[in-house]
Write an enzyme that holds these catalytic residues in place. Sequence first.
Site, PDB file in Angstrom:
ATOM      1  N   ILE A 159       0.777  -1.318   0.048  1.00  0.00           N
ATOM      2  CA  ILE A 159      -0.203  -0.073   0.050  1.00  0.00           C
ATOM      3  C   ILE A 159       0.833   1.291  -0.098  1.00  0.00           C
ATOM      4  O   ILE A 159       1.941   1.517   0.682  1.00  0.00           O
ATOM      5  CB  ILE A 159      -0.999  -0.248   1.116  1.00  0.00           C
ATOM      6  CG1 ILE A 159      -1.543  -1.121   1.540  1.00  0.00           C
ATOM      7  CG2 ILE A 159      -1.761   1.161   1.191  1.00  0.00           C
ATOM      8  CD1 ILE A 159      -2.401  -1.370   2.981  1.00  0.00           C
TER       9      ILE A 159
ATOM     10  N   TYR B 168      -4.418  17.947 -10.518  1.00  0.00           N
ATOM     11  CA  TYR B 168      -4.992  16.619 -10.057  1.00  0.00           C
ATOM     12  C   TYR B 168      -6.231  16.109 -10.815  1.00  0.00           C
ATOM     13  O   TYR B 168      -6.097  14.922 -11.077  1.00  0.00           O
ATOM     14  CB  TYR B 168      -5.683  17.338  -8.778  1.00  0.00           C
ATOM     15  CG  TYR B 168      -6.236  16.341  -7.900  1.00  0.00           C
ATOM     16  CD1 TYR B 168      -5.385  15.436  -7.135  1.00  0.00           C
ATOM     17  CD2 TYR B 168      -7.465  16.215  -7.521  1.00  0.00           C
ATOM     18  CE1 TYR B 168      -6.094  14.325  -6.268  1.00  0.00           C
ATOM     19  CE2 TYR B 168      -8.115  15.103  -6.626  1.00  0.00           C
ATOM     20  CZ  TYR B 168      -7.244  14.170  -5.969  1.00  0.00           C
ATOM     21  OH  TYR B 168      -7.873  13.284  -5.156  1.00  0.00           O
TER      22      TYR B 168
ATOM     23  N   LYS C 260      -5.764  12.066 -12.204  1.00  0.00           N
ATOM     24  CA  LYS C 260      -6.955  11.266 -11.842  1.00  0.00           C
ATOM     25  C   LYS C 260      -7.653  10.538 -13.093  1.00  0.00           C
ATOM     26  O   LYS C 260      -7.704   9.350 -13.110  1.00  0.00           O
ATOM     27  CB  LYS C 260      -7.758  11.800 -10.620  1.00  0.00           C
ATOM     28  CG  LYS C 260      -7.126  11.987  -9.446  1.00  0.00           C
ATOM     29  CD  LYS C 260      -6.416  10.638  -8.640  1.00  0.00           C
ATOM     30  CE  LYS C 260      -5.959  11.004  -7.188  1.00  0.00           C
ATOM     31  NZ  LYS C 260      -5.371   9.771  -6.524  1.00  0.00           N
TER      32      LYS C 260
ATOM     33  N   THR D 258      -9.170  14.288   6.095  1.00  0.00           N
ATOM     34  CA  THR D 258      -7.948  13.567   6.127  1.00  0.00           C
ATOM     35  C   THR D 258      -7.047  15.275   6.051  1.00  0.00           C
ATOM     36  O   THR D 258      -7.744  16.204   5.702  1.00  0.00           O
ATOM     37  CB  THR D 258      -7.331  12.759   4.805  1.00  0.00           C
ATOM     38  OG1 THR D 258      -7.661  13.630   3.733  1.00  0.00           O
ATOM     39  CG2 THR D 258      -8.436  11.649   4.776  1.00  0.00           C
TER      40      THR D 258
HETATM   41  N1  LIG Z   1      -9.364  13.153   1.224  1.00  0.00           N
HETATM   42  C1  LIG Z   1     -10.343  13.249   0.107  1.00  0.00           C
HETATM   43  O1  LIG Z   1     -11.302  13.945   0.323  1.00  0.00           O
HETATM   44  C2  LIG Z   1     -10.315  12.353  -1.011  1.00  0.00           C
HETATM   45  C3  LIG Z   1     -11.104  12.411  -1.980  1.00  0.00           C
HETATM   46  C4  LIG Z   1     -11.041  11.845  -3.160  1.00  0.00           C
HETATM   47  C5  LIG Z   1      -9.784  11.156  -3.232  1.00  0.00           C
HETATM   48  N2  LIG Z   1      -8.939  10.864  -2.563  1.00  0.00           N
HETATM   49  C6  LIG Z   1      -7.593  10.156  -2.585  1.00  0.00           C
HETATM   50  O2  LIG Z   1      -7.332   9.237  -1.821  1.00  0.00           O
HETATM   51  C7  LIG Z   1      -6.226   8.996  -1.409  1.00  0.00           C
HETATM   52  C8  LIG Z   1      -5.477   9.250  -0.051  1.00  0.00           C
HETATM   53  O3  LIG Z   1      -5.831  10.351   0.276  1.00  0.00           O
HETATM   54  P1  LIG Z   1      -5.563  11.159   1.714  1.00  0.00           P
HETATM   55  O4  LIG Z   1      -6.929  12.022   1.903  1.00  0.00           O
HETATM   56  O5  LIG Z   1      -5.874  10.106   2.915  1.00  0.00           O
HETATM   57  O6  LIG Z   1      -4.449  11.901   1.627  1.00  0.00           O
HETATM   58  P2  LIG Z   1      -3.306  12.486   2.836  1.00  0.00           P
HETATM   59  O7  LIG Z   1      -4.074  12.274   4.186  1.00  0.00           O
HETATM   60  O8  LIG Z   1      -2.871  13.401   2.616  1.00  0.00           O
HETATM   61  O9  LIG Z   1      -2.213  11.126   2.848  1.00  0.00           O
HETATM   62  C9  LIG Z   1      -1.552  11.115   1.593  1.00  0.00           C
HETATM   63  C10 LIG Z   1      -0.822   9.720   1.698  1.00  0.00           C
HETATM   64  O10 LIG Z   1       0.133   9.838   0.408  1.00  0.00           O
HETATM   65  C11 LIG Z   1       1.323   9.674   0.959  1.00  0.00           C
HETATM   66  N3  LIG Z   1       2.309  10.710   0.167  1.00  0.00           N
HETATM   67  C12 LIG Z   1       1.940  11.731  -0.470  1.00  0.00           C
HETATM   68  N4  LIG Z   1       2.826  12.274  -1.101  1.00  0.00           N
HETATM   69  C13 LIG Z   1       3.937  11.402  -1.151  1.00  0.00           C
HETATM   70  C14 LIG Z   1       5.198  11.028  -1.715  1.00  0.00           C
HETATM   71  N5  LIG Z   1       5.690  12.244  -2.539  1.00  0.00           N
HETATM   72  N6  LIG Z   1       5.710   9.724  -1.548  1.00  0.00           N
HETATM   73  C15 LIG Z   1       5.215   9.091  -0.839  1.00  0.00           C
HETATM   74  N7  LIG Z   1       4.009   9.078  -0.354  1.00  0.00           N
HETATM   75  C16 LIG Z   1       3.445  10.256  -0.535  1.00  0.00           C
HETATM   76  C17 LIG Z   1       1.286  10.673   2.223  1.00  0.00           C
HETATM   77  O11 LIG Z   1       2.516   9.825   3.161  1.00  0.00           O
HETATM   78  P3  LIG Z   1       3.806  10.861   3.353  1.00  0.00           P
HETATM   79  O12 LIG Z   1       3.409  12.457   3.505  1.00  0.00           O
HETATM   80  O13 LIG Z   1       4.432  10.359   4.612  1.00  0.00           O
HETATM   81  O14 LIG Z   1       4.879  10.594   2.382  1.00  0.00           O
HETATM   82  C18 LIG Z   1       0.196   9.842   3.026  1.00  0.00           C
HETATM   83  O15 LIG Z   1       0.340   8.697   3.642  1.00  0.00           O
HETATM   84  C19 LIG Z   1      -5.432  10.069  -2.339  1.00  0.00           C
HETATM   85  O16 LIG Z   1      -5.028   9.252  -3.782  1.00  0.00           O
HETATM   86  C20 LIG Z   1      -6.464  11.076  -2.964  1.00  0.00           C
HETATM   87  O17 LIG Z   1      -6.087  11.571  -4.091  1.00  0.00           O
HETATM   88  C21 LIG Z   1      -8.961  11.825  -1.415  1.00  0.00           C
END
Ligand SMILES: NC(=O)c1ccc[n+]([C@@H]2O[C@H](COP(=O)([O-])OP(=O)(O)OC[C@H]3O[C@@H](n4cnc5c(N)ncnc54)[C@H](OP(=O)(O)O)[C@@H]3O)[C@@H](O)[C@H]2O)c1
Length: 252
Positions: free
Chosen positions: A6, A154, A158, A191
């Site tokens: 993951i 973005y 996506k 998040t």
């Molecule tokens: N939150 C929403 O409402 C939402 C809605 C639609 C889709 N999504 C999608 O859901 C997924 C998870 O989002 P989330 O909301 O859980 O985001 P989040 O809380 O910002 O977490 C993002 C995760 O991705 C990792 N990440 C980011 N940049 C990275 C890099 N350069 N190298 C390695 N790891 C990296 C971060 O780890 P580190 O910072 O430790 O590297 C973190 O574990 C994403 O694909 C996002 O586009 C989210």
Amino acid sequence: MKYAVITGTSKGLGASIAVLLLKQGVHVIGVSRNKDKKLEKVAQENNVTYQHYTCDLANVEKMDKIFSIIASQFIRKKISMIYLIHNAGTVNPINTAENYIPEAITSHVHVNLIAPMIASSLFLNVAKTSNTPLINVFVTSGAANRSVYGWSAYSATKAGINRYAKTIALEQDMLETNSKVMIFDPSIMDTEMQTEIRSSSKEAFQDVEQFQQYKQENKLRSTNTVAKVLIDILLAPERIENGGYYSVKDIL
Ligand SMILES: NC(=O)c1ccc[n+]([C@@H]2O[C@H](COP(=O)([O-])OP(=O)(O)OC[C@H]3O[C@@H](n4cnc5c(N)ncnc54)[C@H](OP(=O)(O)O)[C@@H]3O)[C@@H](O)[C@H]2O)c1
């Protein structure tokens, strides 16, 4: 023995997916720049393992090396299922396109598009060679299907990952392999990504007030609720539609 690899397990949705899979007896390998220490404890409590690889997914050379090491482990072990969950993602840069700088665009595309393409390519190859069932999960966003002012990068990455996922699903079907692909749309979750979105300026992101309202009105789902939806799908792999689009909004 089942394994899940993951990306983005340090927080948010990725951390919740990791916890729930560990609790289901799945060994988990996490890849992100930071480590969530509780995952090792959860693994121990459930007699499985959690391995962490610290990696910036924007660094193509490093991520390619790390995913090659992870994938090579699977050739030697007897594995009944590999889940590869491309969850890590960034919404940044949030701004109108004329204000983007090359470094920010490059880093964004590497994390959201190039890293999942490289990792899935390596894993599809290993799965084919070792005849191991593989499920590739691509976490997407509704922004792939609509234009949002300030989110051109973005939306583009996506949308790109959706088409990539659909195309490899078609190939795996025609090749009659054991690999399946699914696209998972988690909808809006509480998040750090949402915190970043809410802190944008109105000039950079026109819908900022609407996203501030989502938080005030408690409209953001918890990552545990969303992760549970995905885990229920993954634990019945025979029912997964290859190339299918699974949206939390349609399921809950
Ligand atoms: N939150 C929403 O409402 C939402 C809605 C639609 C889709 N999504 C999608 O859901 C997924 C998870 O989002 P989330 O909301 O859980 O985001 P989040 O809380 O910002 O977490 C993002 C995760 O991705 C990792 N990440 C980011 N940049 C990275 C890099 N350069 N190298 C390695 N790891 C990296 C971060 O780890 P580190 O910072 O430790 O590297 C973190 O574990 C994403 O694909 C996002 O586009 C989210």
